[in-house]
Motif scaffolding. Structure first.
Motif, PDB file in Angstrom:
ATOM      1  N   GLU A 126       0.895  -1.146  -0.059  1.00 15.16           N
ATOM      2  CA  GLU A 126       0.210  -0.025  -0.108  1.00 15.16           C
ATOM      3  C   GLU A 126       0.827   1.262  -0.043  1.00 15.16           C
ATOM      4  N   ALA A 127       0.458   2.380  -0.767  1.00 12.55           N
ATOM      5  CA  ALA A 127       1.367   3.473  -0.743  1.00 12.55           C
ATOM      6  C   ALA A 127       0.332   4.576  -0.480  1.00 12.55           C
ATOM      7  N   ALA A 128       0.800   5.672   0.019  1.00  9.70           N
ATOM      8  CA  ALA A 128      -0.033   6.751   0.463  1.00  9.70           C
ATOM      9  C   ALA A 128       0.236   8.063  -0.672  1.00  9.70           C
ATOM     10  N   ASP A 129       1.221   7.771  -1.562  1.00  7.60           N
ATOM     11  CA  ASP A 129       1.368   8.913  -2.327  1.00  7.60           C
ATOM     12  C   ASP A 129       2.061   8.288  -3.536  1.00  7.60           C
ATOM     13  N   GLY A 130       2.283   9.125  -4.598  1.00  2.68           N
ATOM     14  CA  GLY A 130       2.626   8.405  -5.833  1.00  2.68           C
ATOM     15  C   GLY A 130       4.188   7.994  -5.650  1.00  2.68           C
ATOM     16  N   ALA A 131       4.946   8.879  -4.952  1.00  2.00           N
ATOM     17  CA  ALA A 131       6.406   8.396  -4.910  1.00  2.00           C
ATOM     18  C   ALA A 131       6.561   7.099  -4.450  1.00  2.00           C
ATOM     19  N   GLU A 132       5.795   6.784  -3.099  1.00  2.29           N
ATOM     20  CA  GLU A 132       5.904   5.655  -2.494  1.00  2.29           C
ATOM     21  C   GLU A 132       5.376   4.562  -3.286  1.00  2.29           C
ATOM     22  N   MET A 145      -4.206   2.767  -8.824  1.00  4.52           N
ATOM     23  CA  MET A 145      -3.673   4.164  -8.582  1.00  4.52           C
ATOM     24  C   MET A 145      -4.483   5.459  -8.557  1.00  4.52           C
ATOM     25  N   ASP A 146      -4.724   6.031  -7.383  1.00  3.85           N
ATOM     26  CA  ASP A 146      -5.494   7.309  -7.459  1.00  3.85           C
ATOM     27  C   ASP A 146      -4.842   8.304  -8.097  1.00  3.85           C
ATOM     28  N   VAL A 147      -5.482   9.481  -8.615  1.00  2.32           N
ATOM     29  CA  VAL A 147      -4.988  10.218  -9.380  1.00  2.32           C
ATOM     30  C   VAL A 147      -4.221  11.426  -8.478  1.00  2.32           C
ATOM     31  N   ARG A 148      -5.108  11.897  -7.714  1.00  2.00           N
ATOM     32  CA  ARG A 148      -4.893  12.914  -6.686  1.00  2.00           C
ATOM     33  C   ARG A 148      -4.181  12.663  -5.495  1.00  2.00           C
ATOM     34  N   MET A 149      -2.888  12.602  -5.268  1.00  2.00           N
ATOM     35  CA  MET A 149      -2.142  12.295  -4.288  1.00  2.00           C
ATOM     36  C   MET A 149      -1.043  13.208  -3.847  1.00  2.00           C
ATOM     37  N   PRO A 150      -0.607  13.550  -2.651  1.00  2.00           N
ATOM     38  CA  PRO A 150       0.561  14.444  -2.412  1.00  2.00           C
ATOM     39  C   PRO A 150       1.845  13.740  -3.068  1.00  2.00           C
ATOM     40  N   GLU A 151       2.697  14.605  -2.783  1.00  2.00           N
ATOM     41  CA  GLU A 151       4.192  14.401  -3.089  1.00  2.00           C
ATOM     42  C   GLU A 151       4.374  14.331  -4.634  1.00  2.00           C
TER      43      GLU A 151
END
Length: 217
Positions: free
Chosen positions: A31-37, A52-58
């Protein structure tokens, strides 16, 4: 077993999706909380599908998708978002996403979508496909038989039209009364001839070339 990576900045959303997928027998490996992760986990875990969600931080999901595709990872990306805005759809396609679903999709549809993308096909929510159609209808008409399609056989052109209509390999086999293996062979050949990465790009080419329009029977 199909392996899946979840990327969404909301813990509750990830937990809900994980439960749905694991009950269906899919293996959620990270699981990842942002695109970089998400990118880091995709490189390390090499899952079959990244949801993959579209809108994420980082780093947003579209940028992460582009990096995953550029790295030639075996991971195919299925975008799952609340929004179906045109800029998201086209940016996701350009980045190399293999599918685009909205978060109001049903549980069974979500599971089937993951299996479809893992199998090498592309999948779009009906509203997303309508936006693609509307976009190309608004553009000036192009020649009906562009040189780029000249190498396709009549059957391959027919299958390309059906792909652009959002038909799966199973649907195409039923429509044309041919085997699934034959459909897959034709799809592979037409993608190779047109130098396309996947069915998502084939949809775009079909409309850009004028091979299909909303009024095509």
């Amino acid at each position: 077993m199909t392996t899946v990576l979840l990327a969404d900045d909301q813990d509750l959303v990830r937990s809900g999706i994980r439960l749905i997928l694991e009950v269906a027998g899919l293996d959620v490996v990270g699981e990842a909380a942002d695109g970089a992760e998400a990118l880091e986990l995709a490189e390390r875990l090499r899952p079959d599908v990244a949801l993959m969600d579209v809108r994420m931080p980082e780093m947003d999901g579209i940028a992460a998708t582009s990096r995953i595709v550029a790295a030639s990872l075996p991971t195919r990306v299925l975008m799952l978002t609340t929004f179906d805005l045109d800029e998201h759809v086209f940016a996701a396609l350009k980045a190399g996403a293999s599918g685009f679903l909205l978060k109001d999709v049903g549980r069974q549809q979500l599971v089937e979508a993951v299996h479809t993308v893992a199998a090498g096909e592309s999948l779009f929510a009906p509203s997303v496909l309508r936006r693609l159609v509307a976009h190309y209808v608004s553009r000036p008409a192009l020649v009906a038989t562009p040189p780029t399609l000249s190498d396709l056989t009549a059957r391959e052109r027919e299958i390309l039209r059906l792909i652009a209509r959002g038909r799966s390999n199973t649907d195409i086999a039923a429509d044309l009364v041919i085997s699934m293996a034959t459909v897959k062979t034709h799809v592979r050949h037409l993608l190779q001839k047109l130098n396309l990465r996947d069915r998502a790009q084939a949809v775009v080419v079909a409309y850009e070339s004028g091979l299909i329009t909303p009024n095509t029977p």
